[in-house]
Write a protein that holds these residues in place. Structure first.
Motif, PDB file in Angstrom:
ATOM      1  N   ASP A 158      -1.448  -2.066  -4.483  1.00  0.00           N
ATOM      2  CA  ASP A 158      -1.783  -0.652  -4.291  1.00  0.00           C
ATOM      3  C   ASP A 158      -0.526   0.233  -4.315  1.00  0.00           C
ATOM      4  OD1 ASP A 158      -4.424  -1.368  -4.270  1.00  0.00           O
ATOM      5  OD2 ASP A 158      -4.840  -0.696  -2.219  1.00  0.00           O
ATOM      6  N   HIS A 199      -2.949  -9.475  -1.863  1.00  0.00           N
ATOM      7  CA  HIS A 199      -3.304  -8.106  -1.468  1.00  0.00           C
ATOM      8  C   HIS A 199      -4.379  -8.129  -0.371  1.00  0.00           C
ATOM      9  CE1 HIS A 199      -3.719  -3.818  -1.566  1.00  0.00           C
ATOM     10  NE2 HIS A 199      -5.025  -3.920  -1.795  1.00  0.00           N
ATOM     11  N   HIS A 234      -3.814  -4.360   2.191  1.00  0.00           N
ATOM     12  CA  HIS A 234      -5.183  -3.886   1.948  1.00  0.00           C
ATOM     13  C   HIS A 234      -5.824  -3.151   3.119  1.00  0.00           C
ATOM     14  CE1 HIS A 234      -8.805  -3.646  -0.398  1.00  0.00           C
ATOM     15  NE2 HIS A 234      -9.420  -4.696   0.097  1.00  0.00           N
ATOM     16  N   HIS A 237      -6.634  -0.979  -6.125  1.00  0.00           N
ATOM     17  CA  HIS A 237      -6.512   0.306  -6.837  1.00  0.00           C
ATOM     18  C   HIS A 237      -5.945   0.117  -8.249  1.00  0.00           C
ATOM     19  CE1 HIS A 237      -7.564   3.290  -3.641  1.00  0.00           C
ATOM     20  NE2 HIS A 237      -7.487   2.154  -2.953  1.00  0.00           N
ATOM     21  N   HIS A 241       0.595   3.589  -2.367  1.00  0.00           N
ATOM     22  CA  HIS A 241      -0.392   4.623  -2.688  1.00  0.00           C
ATOM     23  C   HIS A 241       0.209   5.933  -3.180  1.00  0.00           C
ATOM     24  CE1 HIS A 241      -4.045   2.478  -1.979  1.00  0.00           C
ATOM     25  NE2 HIS A 241      -3.654   2.045  -0.801  1.00  0.00           N
ATOM     26  N   ASP A 299       0.809  -1.222   0.000  1.00  0.00           N
ATOM     27  CA  ASP A 299       0.000   0.000   0.000  1.00  0.00           C
ATOM     28  C   ASP A 299       0.850   1.285   0.000  1.00  0.00           C
ATOM     29  OD1 ASP A 299      -2.989  -1.001   0.276  1.00  0.00           O
ATOM     30  OD2 ASP A 299      -1.724  -2.313   1.500  1.00  0.00           O
ATOM     31  N   HIS A 350      -4.135  -1.737   5.657  1.00  0.00           N
ATOM     32  CA  HIS A 350      -3.183  -0.711   6.110  1.00  0.00           C
ATOM     33  C   HIS A 350      -2.940  -0.805   7.621  1.00  0.00           C
ATOM     34  CE1 HIS A 350      -4.007   2.172   2.445  1.00  0.00           C
ATOM     35  NE2 HIS A 350      -4.271   0.909   2.127  1.00  0.00           N
TER      36      HIS A 350
HETATM   37 ZN    ZN Z   1      -4.584   0.188  -0.081  1.00  0.00          ZN
END
Ligand code: ZN
Length: 239
Positions: free
Chosen positions: A36, A115, A150, A63, A10, A8, A152
């Motif tokens: 992600d 994920h 996923h 994502h 991001h 993640d 976090h």
């Molecule tokens: Zn995420």
């Protein structure tokens, strides 16, 4: 054998660079990212570039799927959807093709990397029931350990579905675990520091690491690029 496991990211370039700088002081054999890479943050192109340049093994997150399949966006919350629309406009075709090419899961020496959950890449392992079902699934599939992202939220789920935060933990060889390294680019455990872990195969341990980064720089870019403001402010609080 040591594996650095992160998730993640991001599109948070400052966080990713801080984590990689921190990793440069560690010994490890390879890095894997649990999905992600993009979404929410202001630097999708640069983060995808780094992933490729550093040869970080990667799997797809929700994502990435939303980016590639606009019909999946109806399931997303408003902030995620607006950010992915912005990401679509600010990512090169080359990077989109790379993200589309990523697998849904990765297996290495009896370890499973996903994920969401071993049952469903979009599922959040957050409740005891889902954790127990996920442990059952890895047992059936012949894995002892599953690393997932996923949510976090860094932590370990045990066979009875109990969850706990960890720093350095020795694992027991005959037991089953689901382990989350937390998020590099948008931590949600009320600790704004980036999170990742080192798995040591010989010692059979996991070690969680937290790393500071320049949040203000990321937040300013989120504001200046017209991304939803909440995506910046949450970073200060780790929520
Ligand atoms: Zn995420």
């Amino acid at each position: 054998m040591k594996i650095a496991i992160l998730s993640d990211i991001h599109s948070n370039l400052e966080a990713l660079i801080s984590v990689l700088n921190n990793l440069s002081k560690e010994s490890f054999d390879f890095i894997i990212s649990l999905g992600d890479i993009v979404g929410y943050g202001p630097d999708p192109e640069k983060c995808v570039d780094i992933i490729q340049r550093e040869k970080i093994i990667s799997i797809k997150g929700n994502h990435e799927r939303m980016l590639i399949k606009p019909e999946d966006r109806i399931f997303a919350n408003e902030l995620a959807r607006r950010a992915i629309e912005w990401t679509e406009e600010n990512l090169s075709l080359k990077s989109k093709i790379f993200l589309e090419s990523l697998p849904e899961k990765y297996e290495y020496e009896g370890l499973l990397f996903v994920h969401g959950s071993p049952l469903n890449p979009d599922e959040y392992i957050i409740r005891r029931r889902v954790a127990i079902d996920s442990i059952q699934k890895i047992k059936e599939d012949g894995f002892k350990l599953c690393f997932f992202g996923h949510t976090h939220l860094p932590g370990i789920f045990y066979e009875d579905g109990a969850f706990s935060y960890f720093d350095k933990t020795l694992l027991e060889g005959e037991k089953y675990y689901l382990i989350n390294p937390g998020s590099v680019g948008q931590p949600r455990d009320r600790n704004p520091k980036s999170s990742y872990l080192i798995f040591d195969f010989q010692e059979y341990s996991v070690n969680l690491k937290r790393v500071e980064y320049n949040i203000t720089n990321t937040v300013e870019k989120i504001q200046n690029y017209g991304l939803p403001e909440e995506l910046g402010t949450r970073l200060y609080y780790g929520i």
